[in-house]
Design an enzyme around this catalytic site. Structure first.
Site, short mmCIF file in Angstrom:
data_model
loop_
_atom_site.label_atom_id
_atom_site.label_comp_id
_atom_site.label_asym_id
_atom_site.label_seq_id
_atom_site.Cartn_x
_atom_site.Cartn_y
_atom_site.Cartn_z
CG ASP A 1 31.51 -28.28 14.67
OD1 ASP A 1 30.57 -28.60 15.26
OD2 ASP A 1 32.49 -27.76 14.88
CD GLU B 1 40.58 4.96 24.61
OE1 GLU B 1 39.70 5.21 23.98
OE2 GLU B 1 40.53 4.59 25.88
NE ARG C 1 35.71 -26.14 17.08
CZ ARG C 1 35.30 -27.26 17.71
NH1 ARG C 1 35.95 -27.48 18.89
NH2 ARG C 1 34.27 -27.98 17.29
N PRO D 1 37.76 -3.00 17.29
CG PRO D 1 37.02 -1.78 19.23
CD PRO D 1 38.29 -2.14 18.52
#
Ligand code: 9D3
Length: 245
Positions: A170, A117, A155, A90
């Protein structure tokens, strides 16, 4: 491209990569995928991968040494010209298509999936080259993030998508939201398919689709348009779209 994922849940990563475009690319050996479980690089009889945080507080922290030995095993299995160690967390910089396009130039990506954690910061500082996040929401560990990175980068590897396939589309729609899609039936109780799509006039169809893509992007994601140069034709199409609604 080869991916090496350091994870306490190797089956989750292998299973999750085994479907669709990614599954085929791995099957055909266009990309490689190996998983490395830190638990296999422990020395104690309980095979301990986590411990309590210095300073106290809730939760557990992944230990340095099992992760370190797992990464080294992944590095020495294949002598790649360029390899990068990426910690999915994060605290990382948010993943974007451009970040992934950059990373797809490496020949090996070592993805470290954390649990608990997080992991001992000394490992992040001394072993990891980059730290990447999915965005500002909380999930339970790095495996799903690793799966997303593997899917999105696979991809981009030449030969994975057919030439006539979505890769060109794309990049043609580069930085814009997609235009709306329709398929049979032509008419139902709710509404009809836009006439232009049934006209067979490919130039008009292309113009309509570009107009819709520009219009939807300006309504739903004006932030995307701010950082994009539009051609004169695109400016005209966007004006048309705004006049129509
Ligand atoms: C609720 C626990 N949090 C306390 C402030 C910290 C926390 C630790 C570990 C939050 C999430 C995680 C596990 N997350 C990931 O491994 C992860 C993640 C994410 O949660 N959000 C966005 N991208 C990513 S990439 C890996």
């Amino acid at each position: 491209m080869r991916f090496d994922v350091i994870t306490l849940f190797p089956e989750m990563v292998l299973e999750g990569s085994s479907y669709g475009v990614t599954g085929k690319a791995i099957e055909k050996n266009i990309v490689g995928l190996s998983v490395w479980n830190p638990r296999d690089y422990t020395q104690d009889k309980h095979r301990t991968v986590d411990d309590r945080p210095y300073g106290g507080g809730p939760g557990m922290v992944m230990k340095y040494h099992p992760l370190y030995d797992a990464v080294n095993a992944a590095k020495s299995r294949n002598k790649c010209e360029s390899s990068k160690v990426i910690y999915l967390s994060p605290q990382g910089k948010q993943i974007t298509q451009n970040l992934l396009i950059d990373a797809s130039q490496s020949s090996q990506l070592i993805l470290v999936a954390g649990r608990y954690e997080g992991i001992d910061e000394r490992f992040v500082d001394s072993v990891c080259d980059e730290e990447w996040s999915l965005g500002d929401y909380v999930i339970s560990g790095g495996e799903l993030a690793a799966l997303i990175v593997i899917d999105a980068i696979t991809r981009l590897v030449p030969g994975v998508l057919g030439d006539d396939d979505s890769a060109k589309q794309d990049s043609y729609m580069n930085g814009l939201l997609d235009y709306p899609h329709f398929t049979r039936p032509e008419q139902d109780d709710l509404s009809a398919v836009p006439d232009v799509l049934l006209s067979g006039n490919h130039q008009n169809i292309q113009r309509w689709r570009m107009k819709q893509a520009l219009g939807r992007t300006s309504v739903r994601r004006p932030d995307l348009l701010k950082s994009k140069e539009l051609s004169a034709e695109q400016e005209a199409l966007l004006k048309e779209f705004r006049n129509e609604v």
